[in-house]
Design an enzyme around this catalytic site. Structure first.
Site, PDB file in Angstrom:
ATOM      1  N   SER A 138      40.433 -11.953 107.438  1.00  0.00           N
ATOM      2  CA  SER A 138      39.120 -11.952 108.088  1.00  0.00           C
ATOM      3  C   SER A 138      38.157 -11.066 107.311  1.00  0.00           C
ATOM      4  O   SER A 138      38.556 -10.086 106.677  1.00  0.00           O
ATOM      5  CB  SER A 138      39.244 -11.419 109.521  1.00  0.00           C
ATOM      6  OG  SER A 138      37.979 -11.174 110.094  1.00  0.00           O
ATOM      7  N   TYR A 151      42.125  -5.524 115.747  1.00  0.00           N
ATOM      8  CA  TYR A 151      42.026  -6.791 115.024  1.00  0.00           C
ATOM      9  C   TYR A 151      41.856  -6.553 113.524  1.00  0.00           C
ATOM     10  O   TYR A 151      42.542  -7.165 112.698  1.00  0.00           O
ATOM     11  CB  TYR A 151      40.850  -7.586 115.574  1.00  0.00           C
ATOM     12  CG  TYR A 151      40.539  -8.853 114.819  1.00  0.00           C
ATOM     13  CD1 TYR A 151      41.339  -9.981 114.960  1.00  0.00           C
ATOM     14  CD2 TYR A 151      39.418  -8.928 113.980  1.00  0.00           C
ATOM     15  CE1 TYR A 151      41.035 -11.157 114.272  1.00  0.00           C
ATOM     16  CE2 TYR A 151      39.113 -10.097 113.299  1.00  0.00           C
ATOM     17  CZ  TYR A 151      39.926 -11.202 113.448  1.00  0.00           C
ATOM     18  OH  TYR A 151      39.630 -12.355 112.762  1.00  0.00           O
TER      19      TYR A 151
END
Length: 233
Positions: A138, A151
């Protein structure tokens, strides 16, 4: 970028990005296997892409994943490609307000699934004399990650996993790369952020095209890369 004769496992194949990757690789001629947990989600995938092969599997279960990938290799003659697109997002609070349970969930679904799948697939890629792995990290993994630490940490660990595997597997002619999306233009994300500028979001099909390139013969000289795929997002 013909993938005829190649066997590809795509984790997260029923998700917003995964569906596009399954479709792209299947259209390129690969035999595509998509592990799944929710039967209705796989049923929807199969209606769109009839050629996809479903595999009920909990990717956090190490022994079950090892056994499942052995079965795939035996049934289809081997494994050539692994795409680790399984994952999920949660967060929104500072570190000191984020319970460890949320950290654990993020590590499990974003990192543990990738580690276990790689460990299960790699012996079969080696046996085939080479192959390709693409991990989905990401954009957040390379930034400060304020209020998204669990995350971001899990996705940053995926980058380290990618680099380590690239170094370890170079002698076996197995490439390992990562793509770094930002917000992907999926119905789920549009629903969650209705007031956002959707025009700047990258479509799943565009990211799938990059992944297709990375697992194709055209990208055999690329390994250990972390490729931004967030366009103007």
């Amino acid at each position: 970028m013909d993938l005829a004769g190649k066997v590809a496992i795509i984790t997260g194949g029923t998700g917003g990005l995964g569906v596009a990757v399954v479709e792209r690789l299947a259209n390129a001629g690969a035999t595509v296997v998509a592990p799944f947990v929710k039967e209705d989600a796989f049923r929807s995938l199969a209606e769109r892409i009839p050629a996809v092969i479903g595999l009920p599997l909990d990717l956090t279960d190490e022994s079950a994943t090892q056994a499942a990938y052995r079965t795939i290799a035996t049934t289809h003659g081997g494994i050539d490609i692994l795409i680790n697109a399984a994952g999920g997002f949660a967060g929104g609070e500072p570190v000191h307000q984020t319970p460890w349970a949320l950290w654990q969930v993020q590590l499990d679904i974003n990192l543990k699934t990738a580690v276990i799948s790689c460990a299960a697939a790699i012996p079969h890629l080696i046996a085939r004399g080479g192959g390709a792995i693409v991990n989905v990290s990401s954009r957040t993994a390379t930034q400060a990650g304020a209020n998204l630490a669990a995350y971001a940490a899990a996705k940053r660990a995926v980058l380290q996993l990618t680099e380590a595997l690239a170094a370890e597997l170079r002698p076996h002619d197995i490439t390992v790369n990562a793509v770094l999306p930002s917000v992907i233009d999926t119905p789920t994300n549009r629903s969650a952020m209705p007031k956002a500028n959707h025009e700047s979001w990258v479509k799943p099909e565009e990211i799938a095209a990059v992944i297709h390139f990375l697992v194709s013969p055209a990208a055999r000289i690329i390994s250990g890369a972390a490729i931004p795929v967030y366009g103007r997002a």
